[in-house]
Scaffold this motif. Structure first.
Motif, PDB file in Angstrom:
ATOM      1  N   CYS A  44      48.008  34.046  43.733  1.00  0.00           N
ATOM      2  CA  CYS A  44      48.483  35.084  44.731  1.00  0.00           C
ATOM      3  C   CYS A  44      48.763  34.616  46.160  1.00  0.00           C
ATOM      4  N   PHE A  76      51.546  41.577  48.690  1.00  0.00           N
ATOM      5  CA  PHE A  76      50.863  40.417  48.166  1.00  0.00           C
ATOM      6  C   PHE A  76      51.480  40.423  46.940  1.00  0.00           C
ATOM      7  N   TRP A  77      51.956  39.472  46.381  1.00  0.00           N
ATOM      8  CA  TRP A  77      52.465  39.337  44.910  1.00  0.00           C
ATOM      9  C   TRP A  77      51.731  38.143  44.281  1.00  0.00           C
ATOM     10  N   CYS A  78      51.716  38.206  42.912  1.00  0.00           N
ATOM     11  CA  CYS A  78      50.765  37.427  42.139  1.00  0.00           C
ATOM     12  C   CYS A  78      51.759  36.820  41.087  1.00  0.00           C
ATOM     13  N   SER A  94      55.020  37.935  36.868  1.00  0.00           N
ATOM     14  CA  SER A  94      55.024  37.807  38.272  1.00  0.00           C
ATOM     15  C   SER A  94      54.877  39.372  38.547  1.00  0.00           C
ATOM     16  N   ALA A  97      50.952  42.904  43.482  1.00  0.00           N
ATOM     17  CA  ALA A  97      49.526  43.408  43.520  1.00  0.00           C
ATOM     18  C   ALA A  97      49.377  44.270  44.707  1.00  0.00           C
TER      19      ALA A  97
END
Length: 153
Positions: A44, A76-78, A94, A97
């Motif tokens: 993340c 936020f991305w994961c 993908s 978050a």
């Protein structure tokens, strides 16, 4: 004090209160609810913070907390992946978050404790405030972050 000084003091007080407010603090939890003996790999990041890669074992979680920024752009991305034991293929997704900008439009950001449950059939997010306890389907495995979002990063 003139009116401009009062305005400055008021803005300063609001900024200080907002930054230390528990409302501006968020916690994100990512749970591995896939299946026994299957580990989840998660990575993340935000525009400014790379939280690194983490391995989450079955029925365990990894989490982080952060403060919202004043510009309503906290994001936020994961990337998540795991190996399906039946097919031996890597399964990945993908996903966003947390995104503060869409707080009023997107139920996945209407949380103080944002809980993600990674399951064999997809990615689930905890229900927003005021709803029954539980989870709602949010992303399918194989999905990716939308092009418009990537362009903003």
């Amino acid at each position: 004090m003139g009116i401009s000084n009062h305005t400055f003091v008021l803005v300063l007080v609001l900024i200080l209160c907002y930054g230390s407010s528990p409302i501006s603090s968020k916690n994100v939890y990512i749970w591995n609810d896939l299946m026994p003996n299957v580990s989840l790999t998660i990575h993340c990041k935000s525009k400014n913070d790379d939280l690194g890669q983490h391995i989450i074992h079955y029925k365990k979680n990894w989490n982080w907390n952060f403060q919202l920024n004043l510009w309503f752009t906290t994001l936020f991305w994961c990337n998540a992946e795991w190996v399906n034991p039946a097919t031996k293929k890597v399964v990945s997704a993908s996903f966003v978050a947390y995104e503060r900008e869409h707080m009023l439009k997107d139920w996945t950001s209407q949380c103080f404790e944002c809980i993600w449950s990674m399951r064999k059939d997809g990615l689930y997010h905890s229900l927003p405030w005021g709803e029954k306890k539980g989870f709602r389907f949010a992303y399918a495995w194989g999905s990716g972050i939308q092009k418009e979002l990537v362009d903003r990063l």
